[in-house]
Design an enzyme around this catalytic site. Structure first.
Site, PDB file in Angstrom:
ATOM      1  N   TYR A 152       4.599   5.811  10.689  1.00 16.21           N
ATOM      2  CA  TYR A 152       3.482   5.510   9.828  1.00 16.21           C
ATOM      3  C   TYR A 152       4.404   4.071   9.227  1.00 16.21           C
ATOM      4  O   TYR A 152       4.369   2.981   9.309  1.00 16.21           O
ATOM      5  CB  TYR A 152       2.521   5.657   9.324  1.00 16.21           C
ATOM      6  CG  TYR A 152       1.380   4.711   9.260  1.00 16.21           C
ATOM      7  CD1 TYR A 152       0.698   4.427  10.355  1.00 16.21           C
ATOM      8  CD2 TYR A 152       1.077   4.093   7.816  1.00 16.21           C
ATOM      9  CE1 TYR A 152       0.023   3.233   9.985  1.00 16.21           C
ATOM     10  CE2 TYR A 152      -0.085   2.942   7.528  1.00 16.21           C
ATOM     11  CZ  TYR A 152      -1.180   2.554   8.426  1.00 16.21           C
ATOM     12  OH  TYR A 152      -1.275   1.952   8.907  1.00 16.21           O
ATOM     13  N   TYR A 204      -8.777   4.799   8.127  1.00 19.90           N
ATOM     14  CA  TYR A 204      -9.311   5.406   9.449  1.00 19.90           C
ATOM     15  C   TYR A 204      -9.982   6.516  10.275  1.00 19.90           C
ATOM     16  O   TYR A 204     -10.043   7.409   9.544  1.00 19.90           O
ATOM     17  CB  TYR A 204      -7.177   5.746  10.087  1.00 19.90           C
ATOM     18  CG  TYR A 204      -5.804   4.978  10.738  1.00 19.90           C
ATOM     19  CD1 TYR A 204      -5.478   4.783   9.280  1.00 19.90           C
ATOM     20  CD2 TYR A 204      -5.883   4.382  11.558  1.00 19.90           C
ATOM     21  CE1 TYR A 204      -4.304   3.699  10.005  1.00 19.90           C
ATOM     22  CE2 TYR A 204      -4.973   3.740  11.947  1.00 19.90           C
ATOM     23  CZ  TYR A 204      -4.337   3.182  11.124  1.00 19.90           C
ATOM     24  OH  TYR A 204      -3.689   1.859  11.035  1.00 19.90           O
ATOM     25  N   HIS A 259       1.003  -1.164   0.168  1.00 22.80           N
ATOM     26  CA  HIS A 259      -0.027   0.441  -0.383  1.00 22.80           C
ATOM     27  C   HIS A 259       0.583   1.132  -0.036  1.00 22.80           C
ATOM     28  O   HIS A 259       1.940   1.581   1.016  1.00 22.80           O
ATOM     29  CB  HIS A 259      -0.871   0.000   1.713  1.00 22.80           C
ATOM     30  CG  HIS A 259      -2.245  -0.783   1.210  1.00 22.80           C
ATOM     31  ND1 HIS A 259      -2.968  -1.171   2.471  1.00 22.80           N
ATOM     32  CD2 HIS A 259      -1.682  -2.164   0.199  1.00 22.80           C
ATOM     33  CE1 HIS A 259      -4.166  -1.922   1.666  1.00 22.80           C
ATOM     34  NE2 HIS A 259      -3.339  -2.810   0.994  1.00 22.80           N
ATOM     35  N   PRO A 303      -2.593  -0.416  19.520  1.00 20.26           N
ATOM     36  CA  PRO A 303      -2.470  -0.882  18.190  1.00 20.26           C
ATOM     37  C   PRO A 303      -2.774   0.211  16.481  1.00 20.26           C
ATOM     38  O   PRO A 303      -2.203   0.022  15.235  1.00 20.26           O
ATOM     39  CB  PRO A 303      -3.643  -1.774  17.732  1.00 20.26           C
ATOM     40  CG  PRO A 303      -4.491  -1.696  18.590  1.00 20.26           C
ATOM     41  CD  PRO A 303      -4.441  -1.147  20.022  1.00 20.26           C
ATOM     42  N   LYS A 344       2.447  -0.543  15.086  1.00 13.54           N
ATOM     43  CA  LYS A 344       3.660  -0.946  15.731  1.00 13.54           C
ATOM     44  C   LYS A 344       4.174  -2.171  16.258  1.00 13.54           C
ATOM     45  O   LYS A 344       5.246  -1.929  17.033  1.00 13.54           O
ATOM     46  CB  LYS A 344       4.481   0.432  16.490  1.00 13.54           C
ATOM     47  CG  LYS A 344       3.922   2.115  15.870  1.00 13.54           C
ATOM     48  CD  LYS A 344       4.935   1.914  14.819  1.00 13.54           C
ATOM     49  CE  LYS A 344       5.048   2.816  13.753  1.00 13.54           C
ATOM     50  NZ  LYS A 344       4.490   2.606  12.490  1.00 13.54           N
TER      51      LYS A 344
HETATM   52  C1  FAD Z   1      -6.455  -7.618  17.826  1.00 12.49           C
HETATM   53  C2  FAD Z   1      -4.597  -7.124  17.797  1.00 12.49           C
HETATM   54  C3  FAD Z   1      -3.929  -5.837  16.960  1.00 12.49           C
HETATM   55  C4  FAD Z   1      -2.711  -6.189  16.512  1.00 12.49           C
HETATM   56  N1  FAD Z   1      -2.337  -5.062  15.685  1.00 12.49           N
HETATM   57  C5  FAD Z   1      -0.848  -5.419  14.712  1.00 12.49           C
HETATM   58  C6  FAD Z   1      -0.545  -4.446  13.827  1.00 12.49           C
HETATM   59  O1  FAD Z   1      -1.567  -4.068  13.002  1.00 12.49           O
HETATM   60  N2  FAD Z   1       0.328  -3.752  13.485  1.00 12.49           N
HETATM   61  C7  FAD Z   1       1.178  -4.504  14.618  1.00 12.49           C
HETATM   62  O2  FAD Z   1       2.244  -3.784  13.987  1.00 12.49           O
HETATM   63  N3  FAD Z   1       1.561  -4.618  15.500  1.00 12.49           N
HETATM   64  C8  FAD Z   1      -0.058  -5.000  16.024  1.00 12.49           C
HETATM   65  N4  FAD Z   1      -0.908  -5.787  17.596  1.00 12.49           N
HETATM   66  C9  FAD Z   1       0.689  -6.473  18.175  1.00 12.49           C
HETATM   67  C10 FAD Z   1       1.471  -7.274  17.665  1.00 12.49           C
HETATM   68  O3  FAD Z   1       0.740  -9.160  17.379  1.00 12.49           O
HETATM   69  C11 FAD Z   1       2.688  -7.805  18.600  1.00 12.49           C
HETATM   70  O4  FAD Z   1       3.559  -6.700  19.337  1.00 12.49           O
HETATM   71  C12 FAD Z   1       3.105  -8.969  18.615  1.00 12.49           C
HETATM   72  O5  FAD Z   1       2.792  -9.867  18.402  1.00 12.49           O
HETATM   73  C13 FAD Z   1       4.650  -8.635  18.585  1.00 12.49           C
HETATM   74  O6  FAD Z   1       5.227 -10.379  19.219  1.00 12.49           O
HETATM   75  P1  FAD Z   1       5.614 -10.806  20.541  1.00 12.49           P
HETATM   76  O7  FAD Z   1       6.866 -12.292  19.855  1.00 12.49           O
HETATM   77  O8  FAD Z   1       7.042  -9.851  20.544  1.00 12.49           O
HETATM   78  O9  FAD Z   1       5.008 -11.388  21.465  1.00 12.49           O
HETATM   79  P2  FAD Z   1       3.747 -12.395  20.910  1.00 12.49           P
HETATM   80  O10 FAD Z   1       3.259 -12.320  19.833  1.00 12.49           O
HETATM   81  O11 FAD Z   1       2.627 -12.903  21.772  1.00 12.49           O
HETATM   82  O12 FAD Z   1       4.753 -14.073  21.554  1.00 12.49           O
HETATM   83  C14 FAD Z   1       4.621 -13.857  22.324  1.00 12.49           C
HETATM   84  C15 FAD Z   1       5.361 -16.030  22.830  1.00 12.49           C
HETATM   85  O13 FAD Z   1       5.740 -16.760  23.953  1.00 12.49           O
HETATM   86  C16 FAD Z   1       4.653 -17.300  23.492  1.00 12.49           C
HETATM   87  N5  FAD Z   1       5.035 -17.438  25.412  1.00 12.49           N
HETATM   88  C17 FAD Z   1       4.533 -16.839  26.667  1.00 12.49           C
HETATM   89  N6  FAD Z   1       4.538 -17.354  27.591  1.00 12.49           N
HETATM   90  C18 FAD Z   1       5.228 -18.035  27.426  1.00 12.49           C
HETATM   91  C19 FAD Z   1       6.489 -19.021  28.363  1.00 12.49           C
HETATM   92  N7  FAD Z   1       6.140 -19.295  29.853  1.00 12.49           N
HETATM   93  N8  FAD Z   1       7.402 -20.104  27.324  1.00 12.49           N
HETATM   94  C20 FAD Z   1       7.278 -20.199  26.271  1.00 12.49           C
HETATM   95  N9  FAD Z   1       6.633 -19.282  25.268  1.00 12.49           N
HETATM   96  C21 FAD Z   1       5.871 -18.963  26.126  1.00 12.49           C
HETATM   97  C22 FAD Z   1       3.138 -17.260  23.394  1.00 12.49           C
HETATM   98  O14 FAD Z   1       2.503 -18.150  23.254  1.00 12.49           O
HETATM   99  C23 FAD Z   1       3.706 -16.438  22.220  1.00 12.49           C
HETATM  100  O15 FAD Z   1       4.136 -17.666  20.711  1.00 12.49           O
HETATM  101  C24 FAD Z   1      -1.611  -6.499  17.527  1.00 12.49           C
HETATM  102  C25 FAD Z   1      -1.761  -6.989  18.429  1.00 12.49           C
HETATM  103  C26 FAD Z   1      -2.778  -7.367  18.029  1.00 12.49           C
HETATM  104  C27 FAD Z   1      -3.976  -8.313  20.178  1.00 12.49           C
END
Ligand code: FAD
Length: 397
Positions: free
Chosen positions: A385, A201, A72, A293, A297
């Protein structure tokens, strides 16, 4: 089991870190509490910044994203029932965003990990970390009924906001900054052709709405709601009716409706942990910070953290340099706070705040007027953005 870096969590942060380390010849083991199916189907983010896309491409995991992702060059800001296109491409000298679901990124990273036979253990239980304040970090867990231990040089806490790594740091070391918003997002996925080629938005008197998409056939739509909204009170007809109202325009815009196959409510918070490291434990992604969200980011910040961490670990193993690892938290936090700012700003610009005499709404309209008519103001939005650069001015990794 002995490895160089023990990684807790197979979300985008943990999986990408493992991949980047593999490319640097550094061994790691990833453990995850959920099943492979669960993490590959978990509906979360979908907007990838230019830097995230470039990194996935450069490290060989972007092939499907290039084929299936939707590039986009702009977004629309809609207010007062009129749409205003922000030409991100023009405003940033050629940058863009790519719509490609987070769980697709996760699938690609898992596939890569399995292809080069990198250790990745799903469905572990009772995870515990210790020894990271000294020289003998260890990760303990149960897998298939057996007690297991990973002895490692460093632990990467990539286990998300509700993980165990951050709370394992002794009390008094970490400082938390937090802001809770008085609303959440009700998000849906629907089998309906997106009514716009680009994200919309919308600031509306009834509350914020966002039109996004996952594929040319699947719409992703959000409504501002109460943080504790009960999804059961939102039958499909009510959701469509409310979305149609909030996205209406003077010239009769209509959403395409279709079967809704996923619904969920997300509360909104801003959260930062400082520092993001203690001893031989390094926190990355949602384990260290959460953004609302609105600015898309969260996933991109997780990617930026692990890029910095992988680089610092590579310097440590290759040249024996300790300094990049020591500076990990400071380097990440500068970008994290920039992302916090843009996420908070977009949230406060677009959402309806309860109470008051309408002052906030009039103020938002004035600010939106400026953002959509001043090139300088529009450029600030577009630059943030499409992505804060990996290397900020004055900083060399
Ligand atoms: C509805 C929604 C919409 C979003 N939209 C956007 C967007 O448009 N753009 C954007 O950039 N971000 C968005 N986000 C945020 C984005 O999804 C998160 O920032 C991202 O998932 C972060 O990744 P992560 O790997 O740090 O954490 P997570 O994806 O939370 O991964 C952490 C992992 O650790 C595992 N875990 C937890 N505890 C333990 C443990 N004790 N031992 C082993 N494993 C464990 C979990 O099961 C998980 O698989 C959105 C989030 C939500 C909820």
């Amino acid at each position: 089991m002995r490895t160089q870096v023990g990684i807790v969590g197979a979300g985008p942060a943990g999986l990408l870190l493992a991949h980047l380390l593999y490319q640097q010849g550094i061994e790691s083991v990833v453990i995850e509490t959920q099943s492979r199916k669960h993490v590959e189907e978990r509906v979360r983010a979908g907007v990838l910044e230019q830097g995230t896309v470039d990194l996935l491409n450069a490290t060989g995991v972007g092939e499907r994203m290039r084929r299936e992702g939707l590039v986009h060059h702009g977004i629309e800001l809609r207010f007062d029932r009129r749409g205003h296109r922000m030409d991100l491409h023009d405003l940033t000298g050629g940058r863009a965003i790519t719509v490609y679901a987070q769980h697709e990124v996760v699938k690609d990273l898992i596939q890569a990990r399995l292809t080069y036979r990198g250790p990745l253990v799903f469905e572990v239980e009772a995870v515990r970390i210790e020894g990271f304040d000294g020289d003998t970090p260890g990760i303990h867990y149960r897998s298939g009924g057996e007690e297991c231990e990973i002895a490692c040089d460093y632990i990467a806490g990539c286990d998300g906001f509700h993980g165990i790594c951050r709370p394992s740091v002794p009390a008094g070391i970490l400082r938390v900054y937090e802001k809770i918003y008085p609303f959440g997002w009700l998000g849906i996925l629907a089998e309906a052709k997106p009514a716009s080629d680009e994200l919309i938005y919308a600031n509306h008197e009834r509350g914020f709405a966002l039109l996004s998409m996952r594929t040319p056939q699947v719409s992703r739509l959000y409504l501002q709601c109460r943080p504790d909204e009960n999804v059961a009170e939102w039958p499909d007809e009510r959701i469509w009716e409310e979305l149609q109202k909030r996205l209406e325009t003077q010239d009769g815009f209509r959403l395409n409706e279709g079967p809704i196959f996923q619904k969920g409510v997300t509360a909104m918070r801003s959260f930062v942990t400082e520092p993001m490291q203690y001893g031989r434990l390094f926190l990355a992604g949602d384990a260290a910070h959460i953004v609302p969200p609105t600015g898309a980011k969260g996933l991109n910040l997780a990617v930026a953290d692990v890029r910095i961490l992988a680089h610092a670990l590579a310097r440590r193993y290759r040249d024996g340099a300790a300094e990049p690892l020591e500076r990990y938290s400071a380097i990440c936090l500068r970008r994290v706070w920039r992302a916090q700012h843009i996420s908070w700003w977009m949230t406060s610009l677009l959402h309806r705040f309860e109470g008051g005499d309408g002052f906030e709404y009039r103020r938002q309209l004035a600010e939106l007027d400026q953002v959509t008519t001043s090139r300088a103001a529009a450029t600030v939005l577009a630059e943030n953005y499409t992505g804060i650069p990996f290397e900020l001015p004055g900083e060399k990794l």
